[in-house]
Structure formats: C-alpha cells, structure tokens
Design an enzyme around this catalytic site. Sequence first.
Site, short mmCIF file in Angstrom:
data_model
loop_
_atom_site.label_atom_id
_atom_site.label_comp_id
_atom_site.label_asym_id
_atom_site.label_seq_id
_atom_site.Cartn_x
_atom_site.Cartn_y
_atom_site.Cartn_z
N GLY A 11 -48.83 -18.44 68.58
CA GLY A 11 -47.67 -17.58 68.39
C GLY A 11 -47.88 -16.18 68.93
O GLY A 11 -46.96 -15.36 68.89
N ASP A 12 -49.08 -15.90 69.44
CA ASP A 12 -49.40 -14.58 69.98
C ASP A 12 -49.17 -14.60 71.49
O ASP A 12 -49.85 -15.33 72.22
CB ASP A 12 -50.85 -14.23 69.65
#
Length: 208
Positions: free
Chosen positions: A156-157
């Site tokens: 998710g980064d």
Amino acid sequence: MSFTPLLHHAEATAHLSRDPVMREVMARVGELGVLTPTPDPFGTLIRSVTGQQLSVKAAASIHARLVEHLGEVSPETLLRSEGEALRGVGLSWAKVRTVKAIAEAAQTGAVDFDHLATLPDEEIIAELTPLHGIGRWTVEMFLMFALARPDVFSMGDLALRQGLARLHPHLQSYEVMELWQPYRTLAARYIWADNARVKGGGEPVGSL
C-alpha cells in the site's frame, strides 16, 4: 515472537545481499540502524498516528505538546481529554477520533496492547484495522518500526511499489518478494533510503 534484533539484522543483510540488484542499493545507501521493539506499543501507536502526514519536526512538536497536555499518554488520559483540547495541541479531528478509538479499545480490552507483540503479524493487523482511522498501511508501519518485525513489506506504500518496479522491472512483485523473504522489512527500508538519496526525505512520515 521473540528474536535478537542485532542477529536478525545481520542475517537480513546477508540474505538481501544475495540479490545483485539489492546489493547495489545497499552499497549506495550504506548500513542502516537496527530496529528494536518498543516497550510501549500503545504509546508508540498513538505517536505514529499523531505524526502521520507530517514532517519529522512537526510530528515531534505535536507529540511533545500532547505529552505536556496529558502528563502521561495512556488510555485514561486520552479518554478524559476533550476533543477541543486535543485539537489545541495540533491534532486534526480525524486524528482525535483515531486516538480516542485506540484508547477506548485499550481500556475496554478490545485490543490487549500488553500482549499484542506476542501475536503473528496478520493477527495484529486483524486486531487493529477495525479501529477508526487505522488502515493496513498504518499497522504495517507499526509492525516494522514499533515491533521490529523482520518480514513486512507494504504494497500500500506508493514509494515501495515504485521501488519494486524500478529495481526489478522484469519481475512480478511476488517474485521479488520471494527473493527477499523472510527479511522484507530491511528491503523496504533500503528502498526508502535509496529514494531519499535522489528525492530527499527518508523513511515514511510517522515511522519510529
């Protein structure tokens, strides 16, 4: 889940060096410090939430004002404090709601912070993500920087996803993960540090 941080760090460094691409990144960046688990998971999660999306300096300033206001960062002091007072130390309303939710979960026992570190990574994610304002990315950062878990990589980064594509453009992400397991936390830190060499900055805002 106990381990010796220094030993795991050395093992992680040796393991990642087997990937020639990561070995080049490690040579450019140099040695990274050893992460150690926090003795205060509750307080550390509160600090992480209050510092998200802020510069390191701003995050430290707000946390210092929060500590000064509360005297002690605990479920009891957070729940006693009025929302307007927390806003006054620099928290957004969204963060006020989140720290209140964390404090309530700790006080009611919905989350047992004293034993949280004994759980596997996915169980910790399952424990914390139901709380208001806590998403998977937040918990993954908590696992990395507060609990010093060795094999966490947040898809998710955005910076990490871009780092994967830049370093291994001809491999699928799962193939790269297989290369770096079980030490993906250190791989993620090297990607952030390598990005910082070019763009400025460093590890994610809010990390500890």
